[in-house]
Design a protein around this motif. Structure first.
Motif, PDB file in Angstrom:
ATOM      1  N   ASN A  27       0.817  -1.217   0.000  1.00  0.00           N
ATOM      2  CA  ASN A  27       0.000   0.000   0.000  1.00  0.00           C
ATOM      3  C   ASN A  27       0.848   1.264   0.000  1.00  0.00           C
ATOM      4  OD1 ASN A  27      -2.590   1.132  -0.145  1.00  0.00           O
ATOM      5  ND2 ASN A  27      -2.476   1.720   2.010  1.00  0.00           N
ATOM      6  N   VAL A  28       1.980   1.204  -0.672  1.00  0.00           N
ATOM      7  CA  VAL A  28       2.802   2.414  -0.703  1.00  0.00           C
ATOM      8  C   VAL A  28       2.130   3.470  -1.577  1.00  0.00           C
ATOM      9  CG1 VAL A  28       4.342   1.714  -2.572  1.00  0.00           C
ATOM     10  CG2 VAL A  28       5.151   3.280  -0.832  1.00  0.00           C
ATOM     11  N   GLN A  29       1.439   3.030  -2.624  1.00  0.00           N
ATOM     12  CA  GLN A  29       0.665   3.982  -3.423  1.00  0.00           C
ATOM     13  C   GLN A  29      -0.397   4.638  -2.539  1.00  0.00           C
ATOM     14  OE1 GLN A  29       0.733   4.642  -7.090  1.00  0.00           O
ATOM     15  NE2 GLN A  29      -0.401   6.346  -6.228  1.00  0.00           N
ATOM     16  N   GLY A  30      -1.114   3.803  -1.809  1.00  0.00           N
ATOM     17  CA  GLY A  30      -2.185   4.316  -0.958  1.00  0.00           C
ATOM     18  C   GLY A  30      -1.663   5.229   0.132  1.00  0.00           C
ATOM     19  N   SER A  31      -0.541   4.879   0.727  1.00  0.00           N
ATOM     20  CA  SER A  31      -0.050   5.716   1.825  1.00  0.00           C
ATOM     21  C   SER A  31       0.320   7.100   1.300  1.00  0.00           C
ATOM     22  CB  SER A  31       1.110   5.041   2.556  1.00  0.00           C
ATOM     23  OG  SER A  31       2.262   5.046   1.776  1.00  0.00           O
ATOM     24  N   CYS A  32       0.813   7.160   0.060  1.00  0.00           N
ATOM     25  CA  CYS A  32       1.098   8.482  -0.533  1.00  0.00           C
ATOM     26  C   CYS A  32      -0.210   9.215  -0.843  1.00  0.00           C
ATOM     27  CB  CYS A  32       1.917   8.343  -1.810  1.00  0.00           C
ATOM     28  SG  CYS A  32       3.495   7.552  -1.566  1.00  0.00           S
ATOM     29  N   ASP A  33      -1.174   8.490  -1.406  1.00  0.00           N
ATOM     30  CA  ASP A  33      -2.461   9.104  -1.735  1.00  0.00           C
ATOM     31  C   ASP A  33      -3.118   9.709  -0.493  1.00  0.00           C
ATOM     32  OD1 ASP A  33      -1.991   7.842  -4.161  1.00  0.00           O
ATOM     33  OD2 ASP A  33      -3.458   6.253  -3.850  1.00  0.00           O
ATOM     34  N   MET A  34      -2.898   9.028   0.649  1.00  0.00           N
ATOM     35  CA  MET A  34      -3.607   9.398   1.880  1.00  0.00           C
ATOM     36  C   MET A  34      -2.950  10.546   2.635  1.00  0.00           C
ATOM     37  SD  MET A  34      -6.308   7.650   2.086  1.00  0.00           S
ATOM     38  CE  MET A  34      -6.445   7.811   0.342  1.00  0.00           C
ATOM     39  N   GLY A  35      -2.000  11.221   2.016  1.00  0.00           N
ATOM     40  CA  GLY A  35      -1.436  12.399   2.673  1.00  0.00           C
ATOM     41  C   GLY A  35      -0.365  12.088   3.696  1.00  0.00           C
ATOM     42  N   SER A  36       0.422  11.030   3.427  1.00  0.00           N
ATOM     43  CA  SER A  36       1.475  10.696   4.392  1.00  0.00           C
ATOM     44  C   SER A  36       2.688  11.611   4.296  1.00  0.00           C
ATOM     45  CB  SER A  36       1.954   9.259   4.160  1.00  0.00           C
ATOM     46  OG  SER A  36       0.934   8.363   4.461  1.00  0.00           O
ATOM     47  N   PHE A  37       2.820  12.317   3.187  1.00  0.00           N
ATOM     48  CA  PHE A  37       4.004  13.178   3.039  1.00  0.00           C
ATOM     49  C   PHE A  37       3.812  14.472   3.814  1.00  0.00           C
ATOM     50  CE2 PHE A  37       4.955  11.063  -1.254  1.00  0.00           C
ATOM     51  CZ  PHE A  37       5.898  10.224  -0.676  1.00  0.00           C
ATOM     52  N   PRO A  38       4.921  14.995   4.359  1.00  0.00           N
ATOM     53  CA  PRO A  38       4.806  16.148   5.246  1.00  0.00           C
ATOM     54  C   PRO A  38       4.372  17.440   4.530  1.00  0.00           C
ATOM     55  CG  PRO A  38       7.110  15.576   4.899  1.00  0.00           C
ATOM     56  CD  PRO A  38       6.296  14.475   4.300  1.00  0.00           C
ATOM     57  N   HIS A  39       4.483  17.478   3.222  1.00  0.00           N
ATOM     58  CA  HIS A  39       4.123  18.719   2.525  1.00  0.00           C
ATOM     59  C   HIS A  39       2.761  18.627   1.852  1.00  0.00           C
ATOM     60  CE1 HIS A  39       5.854  16.221  -0.622  1.00  0.00           C
ATOM     61  NE2 HIS A  39       5.229  16.957  -1.509  1.00  0.00           N
ATOM     62  N   GLU A  40       2.136  17.429   1.913  1.00  0.00           N
ATOM     63  CA  GLU A  40       0.908  17.250   1.140  1.00  0.00           C
ATOM     64  C   GLU A  40      -0.234  16.694   1.974  1.00  0.00           C
ATOM     65  OE1 GLU A  40       2.589  16.171  -3.321  1.00  0.00           O
ATOM     66  OE2 GLU A  40       2.315  14.596  -1.862  1.00  0.00           O
ATOM     67  N   LEU A  41      -1.385  17.301   1.840  1.00  0.00           N
ATOM     68  CA  LEU A  41      -2.603  16.742   2.421  1.00  0.00           C
ATOM     69  C   LEU A  41      -3.102  15.634   1.480  1.00  0.00           C
ATOM     70  CD1 LEU A  41      -3.904  20.164   3.602  1.00  0.00           C
ATOM     71  CD2 LEU A  41      -3.799  18.138   5.083  1.00  0.00           C
ATOM     72  N   PRO A  42      -4.046  14.793   1.925  1.00  0.00           N
ATOM     73  CA  PRO A  42      -4.521  13.697   1.066  1.00  0.00           C
ATOM     74  C   PRO A  42      -4.877  14.182  -0.344  1.00  0.00           C
ATOM     75  CG  PRO A  42      -5.414  13.429   3.250  1.00  0.00           C
ATOM     76  CD  PRO A  42      -4.668  14.738   3.260  1.00  0.00           C
ATOM     77  N   GLY A  43      -4.506  13.383  -1.330  1.00  0.00           N
ATOM     78  CA  GLY A  43      -4.775  13.759  -2.711  1.00  0.00           C
ATOM     79  C   GLY A  43      -3.681  14.641  -3.293  1.00  0.00           C
ATOM     80  N   TYR A  44      -2.488  14.623  -2.699  1.00  0.00           N
ATOM     81  CA  TYR A  44      -1.321  15.336  -3.257  1.00  0.00           C
ATOM     82  C   TYR A  44      -1.532  16.843  -3.380  1.00  0.00           C
ATOM     83  CZ  TYR A  44      -0.193  10.541  -4.350  1.00  0.00           C
ATOM     84  OH  TYR A  44       0.037   9.205  -4.236  1.00  0.00           O
ATOM     85  N   ARG A  45      -2.081  17.457  -2.325  1.00  0.00           N
ATOM     86  CA  ARG A  45      -2.292  18.901  -2.373  1.00  0.00           C
ATOM     87  C   ARG A  45      -1.452  19.561  -1.293  1.00  0.00           C
ATOM     88  NH1 ARG A  45      -8.541  18.382  -1.813  1.00  0.00           N
ATOM     89  NH2 ARG A  45      -7.795  16.593  -0.617  1.00  0.00           N
ATOM     90  N   HIS A  46      -0.639  20.513  -1.721  1.00  0.00           N
ATOM     91  CA  HIS A  46       0.353  21.103  -0.812  1.00  0.00           C
ATOM     92  C   HIS A  46      -0.320  21.798   0.381  1.00  0.00           C
ATOM     93  CE1 HIS A  46       4.007  23.044   0.576  1.00  0.00           C
ATOM     94  NE2 HIS A  46       4.673  22.279  -0.268  1.00  0.00           N
ATOM     95  N   VAL A  47       0.302  21.633   1.549  1.00  0.00           N
ATOM     96  CA  VAL A  47      -0.272  22.243   2.763  1.00  0.00           C
ATOM     97  C   VAL A  47      -0.263  23.766   2.707  1.00  0.00           C
ATOM     98  CG1 VAL A  47       0.218  20.340   4.359  1.00  0.00           C
ATOM     99  CG2 VAL A  47       1.950  22.095   3.978  1.00  0.00           C
TER     100      VAL A  47
END
Lengths: 965, 67
Positions: free
Chosen positions: A597-617
């Protein structure tokens, strides 16, 4: 009751489905319309009529050997086999005439005359097609016996009544840890042999001998299943109609009584399985043929390696300790959670709001990951969340985002069936993504061409019935130079697709790019000395890709895990755009994702600069959506990435971490630095199945649940959202999403989810690419590829069909920059790392299964030339040292790697290959440069001091005090 | 993080943007740092630049002034 799932129509249709013009025929008086090319057998099955059969199954092409499926067709002579007879317009078929009934009974009588009649005690009792067919044809007697004066004329009796050995009898082969081969039960239908060829593509099995001597044979005459080329994918076991190839678990436990369709928790292919069970006991995992990622296939991990779920090492009770020198104390959930919550809040009061964070798991479900990032953003009040994608595919996110406008892989796996030329770069699909590899190999056997770009001669370069047209064995670290040289060839030889570029891409940027790549310094001849790739070979590969029809690029971590990982991803996107290979079937840019689920974890906003759906904070309109949904204020600044967390910990500004289902101490580079970071933290909460390596530095251990024990969804490398269904109740008492919720609530969150479907509803409400996703929709459709919304209500198998997501595709200049990690007199060799088929990632799961028979330790591959210089022989202990650290392991001498390059895996913590890797990273994303480390290899007598110290610390850190009465 | 590591990471970013067409490398570096570097990392960089910025690429120094 949620967990009782009756699979959709799961009948064996006898022969594979076909595509073609509709043909109408009559079968036993019923009209049926099927695509041209369909067999009469399948057409009958479509009409609900089962023609008796033994050698046919719908996973392999018809063979026509058993003669049980004979039918009569008006106007045709004889009794043709329905499996090998294609339908024709107006055909009139009779499947149950007295003539064919008689023939079938005769055929069955012959089969049964050479079969042991131990049905009651046979492992396949109740699940045997031979038994079913004997019943279906009404077989009542067997008249054939061996003549009294001759030897035994059968394969199933070991000795005759006088005790003389039967030369035709062969003992059971039990060498494979998961299944047995019992030749005495074999009917030589060849389904196993054909499955090994057609489905898996390994060609490990054959039929040896002729006539009555015909036997299924794995490998050569002296081989058993384990020593043969068999990769234990289970396709043969799946295809076998009898107990000849049988799961050992079924032999031991008996046949399952119900099944639940769920998704594998190993790699990013995301295969669908039927978990077959008795009560809450898992009997076997069977690949689900309606699974759209795997189409009924599996590999040794998903099919068989689930024993870790009930392994004695699993921790089932929460534990805490004040300091990591102390042994663990088992405590109640309440005590563990209050302890954790008080410590985390205490740290925030003392060191500030941003002093704690989370690592979400790429092995947990989307719903669980969503909650963990919500915990940090809404409850901790910062954006310190990261996930293992940091160390694998973060450059994909950046690179494809910049060029195409979205990090998404462009295709579904079915697309490979339409591909004419494939580039595989920095990926080893037969080991890392085996089920996709089987699908790719099938296409290659049909004539598609393959270009492999890899420092190592991976199995795809040459194995049974496939051979790469070109293998470009580049020096590790020179990906950008090679990809740019490919583009140089395509541009300067005018092989690019100008019409496509003019229509789809930014023409001005293309011209800048074309001018850049046309420079002679990017020519294959100019870069040959640097990359080690012969110029003519590279030019030929470029020409093939540009002119060979549908071109698809598949890549893995050999692309991303470099200091120029993001640049290579952009280079790959450039190549696809240059050749017009994005936006339809058979083409595209396909990142092969590592974890389930690495795709899913990225989709779900796991990155510190992005909210779910790859949208910058930083975007206020996006923050507003979540601020309204969650009733909190969201920090507009990016948080810390994993390496930054560790650096900040060493600096003393990052003090607490909640790490779910991720073992950073083993999987992240430069182990000593990771250990120093963890040791500097005052509260490390590990939420996992096992006391993993990271837990050696933890203060709170929260037991996790396996994928068999919870509901949720995983998203695979095709962006396919697949359901994970609860097969049994969590042994630790709670699914992981419940544990995260309890921790959040202990910190005052007030969450009250009662089922993961509610979390998915929140995801759909807040994230446009998931707007149309719900558990109801997933039940109905089976799976959904995002984006799924009003514009794409059924999901999106192919991206960028009518144009790129960002508008015009963007060509980006990709200048090669040498990594700082350079060989020299002290460290003259380049180490690159990878994985092996039987083990998965840090091995926490697979090391706790029988898969260790294939790989019980990490091995260093070294070329004979380098080994000889150093006095290293095959199997010797060697010391592997870099400027970061050193370890010892055994050497294997091979020409898979070139002189100057060595290779190993990182599955075993006692080797801990990552003590050697460095803290260099991708320029854009901090993705570590695992794939290039300058090392020296020398003979050794045994473990290094570091390994001994590490083992001692680990043993001490894993002590558990007996529970208080 | 150690100053050497910070300098290396920042210079890697500058190296990429300096290869891109256009004259605005410092601006692109600044924008990348704003998007991906956590505030305490940016603060460390700014302090380092104020103290002389030894070893930093010009584009990074230019970028740090825009942060």
């Amino acid at each position: 009751m949620k967990d009782f799932i009756i699979p959709w129509d799961d009948r064996d249709m006898g022969t594979p489905a076909k595509e073609g013009a509709p043909v109408t025929l009559s079968i036993d008086g019923f009209e049926v319309t099927v695509p041209e090319g369909t067999s009469v057998m399948r057409a009958a099955a479509e009409a609900g009529i089962q023609v008796p059969k033994l050698c046919a199954t719908d996973s392999v092409e018809a063979f026509g050997s058993c003669r049980l499926c004979v039918v009569e067709i008006e106007g045709r002579r004889g009794t043709p086999a329905s499996c090998t007879t294609p339908v024709a317009e107006g055909m009139v078929v009779h499947t149950q005439s007295s003539k064919v009934r008689k023939i079938r009974k005769g055929v069955m009588e012959l089969y049964i005359s050479d079969h042991p009649l131990d049905c009651l005690t046979c492992a396949a009792n109740g699940d045997c097609e031979l038994q079913d067919m004997a019943g279906a044809v009404g077989l009542r007697d067997v008249r054939y016996t061996a003549p009294g004066n001759a030897g035994l004329a059968n394969h199933f009796e070991a000795r005759n009544t006088s005790g003389e050995a039967n030369a035709q009898w062969m003992p059971k082969d039990e060498s494979n840890p998961y299944f047995t081969y019992d030749p005495s039960k074999c009917i030589v239908c060849s389904r196993c042999v054909r499955a090994c060829e057609e489905v898996q593509g390994t060609f490990a099995l054959t039929i040896a001998g002729r006539g009555f001597d015909s036997r299924v044979s794995a490998g050569g005459a002296a081989d058993d299943f384990l020593s043969s080329d068999c990769v234990s994918c289970g396709a043969c076991v799946q295809a076998c109609p009898t107990a000849t190839l049988q799961e050992k678990s079924v032999i031991e436990m008996g046949t399952p009584d119900r099944s639940v369709v769920t998704t594998c928790a190993y790699c990013g292919v995301g295969c669908s399985f039927k978990a077959e069970i008795q009560g809450d006991q898992l009997v076997r995992m069977v690949p689900y043929k309606h699974g759209k990622a795997n189409r009924g296939h599996s590999c040794v991990k998903g099919r068989f390696a689930y024993g870790y779920a009930t392994h004695r090492d699993r921790i089932l009770h929460p534990m805490i300790r004040d300091s990591i020198d102390e042994p663990w104390r088992e405590v109640s959930w309440d005590e563990a959670l209050s302890f954790a919550a008080a410590r985390m809040r205490g740290l925030q009061e003392k060191y500030g709001k941003k002093s704690i964070g989370v690592i979400t798991s790429s092995r947990c479900t989307n719903e669980e990951t969503f909650l963990v990032q919500k915990l940090t953003r809404a409850v901790f009040g910062n954006n310190n969340t990261d996930t293992c994608a940091r160390v694998c595919h973060s450059p994909t996110g950046y690179g494809l985002g910049q060029t195409f406008g979205t990090s998404a892989g462009t295709q579904d796996f079915d697309s490979v069936e339409h591909t004419d030329v494939v580039i595989v770069i920095g990926a080893n699909p037969t080991d890392g993504h085996p089920v996709f590899a089987s699908r790719l190999k099938k296409r290659l056997r049909q004539g598609a061409k393959l270009i492999v770009i890899d420092p190592r001669r991976i199995d795809l370069v040459k194995s049974a019935h496939i051979e790469a047209a070109h293998h470009l064995p580049l020096r590790p670290g020179t990906n950008v130079a090679v990809v740019t040289a490919l583009a140089h060839t395509i541009v300067t030889e005018k092989l690019y697709d100008e019409a496509y570029i003019r229509e789809r891409c930014d023409w001005d940027e293309f011209q800048d790019y074309a001018e850049f790549v046309s420079d002679a310094r990017h020519s294959p001849e100019a870069t040959e000395m640097l990359t080690g790739v012969p110029a003519d070979e590279l030019r030929a590969a470029a020409r093939l890709f540009a002119t060979g029809g549908n071109g698809a690029i598949y890549y893995g971590l050999g692309v991303t895990e470099h200091s120029q990982g993001s640049t290579t991803v952009m280079g790959i996107a450039n190549l696809a755009m240059l050749t017009g290979n994005v936006g339809r079937k058979g083409v595209g840019v396909n990142p092969l994702r590592g974890q389930n689920n690495v795709q899913g974890s990225c989709d779900m906003g796991s990155f510190p600069h992005e909210l779910p759906g790859y949208r910058h904070v930083k975007l206020p309109e996006v923050r507003k959506i979540f601020e309204e949904a969650w009733g909190v204020e969201i920090d507009p600044e990016p948080g810390l990435r994993i390496p930054n967390m560790l650096d900040a910990a060493v600096d003393g500004t990052f003090k607490g971490l909640y790490c779910q289902g991720e073992d950073i101490l083993q999987s992240d580079p430069d182990t000593k630095h990771v250990a120093a970071g963890l040791a500097a933290m005052e509260c490390v909460i590990v939420h996992d199945l096992f006391l993993n390596e990271t837990a050696n530095y933890a203060h709170v251990f929260l037991p996790g649940s396996t994928f068999l024990e919870k509901d949720g969804t995983f998203t695979n490398a095709e962006r396919r959202i697949n359901r994970v269904r609860e097969v049994m109740k969590p042994m630790n008492g709670y699914a992981d999403w419940e544990v995260t919720q309890m921790l959040a609530n202990a910190m005052g969150a007030g969450w009250n989810y009662t089922h993961p479907s509610q979390i998915m509803a929140e995801i759909a409400e807040t994230t446009p690419s998931f707007a149309g996703v719900s558990y109801e929709a997933l039940e109905e459709k089976g799976s959904i590829q995002w984006p799924c919304n009003e514009a794409h209500p059924d999901g999106t198998p192919l991206m960028h069909v009518d144009g790129f997501v960002r508008g015009k595709g963007r060509f980006i200049v990709t200048e090669y920059v040498a990594t700082d990690e350079k060989t020299g007199p002290r460290f003259p060799l380049l180490l690159t790392t990878g994985r092996i088929l039987s083990q998965y990632n840090v091995g926490a799961q697979t090391r706790r299964t029988e898969n260790v028979v294939w790989h019980d330790q990490d091995i260093l591959e070294i070329h004979a030339h380098d080994a000889e210089n150093r006095g290293v022989k095959d199997g010797d202990w060697i010391r592997l040292a870099s400027r970061s650290g050193e370890t010892t392991l055994r050497a294997h001498i091979t020409d898979r790697v070139s002189p100057g390059v060595v290779y190993t895996t990182f599955h075993h913590p006692d080797t801990q290959a990552n003590v050697v890797t460095t803290d260099y990273s991708d320029w854009a994303t901090n993705c570590p440069e695992y794939k290039v480390t300058a090392v020296q290899v020398s003979p050794s007598n045994g473990p290094t001091d570091w390994q001994e110290d590490y083992a001692a610390q680990a043993e001490k850190a894993r002590r558990i005090l007996p529970a208080a009465e | 993080m150690s100053p050497e590591k910070m300098v290396r990471m920042a210079n890697q970013i500058a190296t990429f943007f300096k290869t891109q067409p256009g004259q605005d490398a410092a601006e692109k570096v600044a924008s990348h740092l704003r998007d991906f570097w956590e505030p305490r990392m940016r603060a460390q960089l700014k302090t380092y630049v104020e103290e002389g910025g030894a070893g930093l690429d010009d584009a990074v120094i230019g970028a740090a002034r825009q942060l």
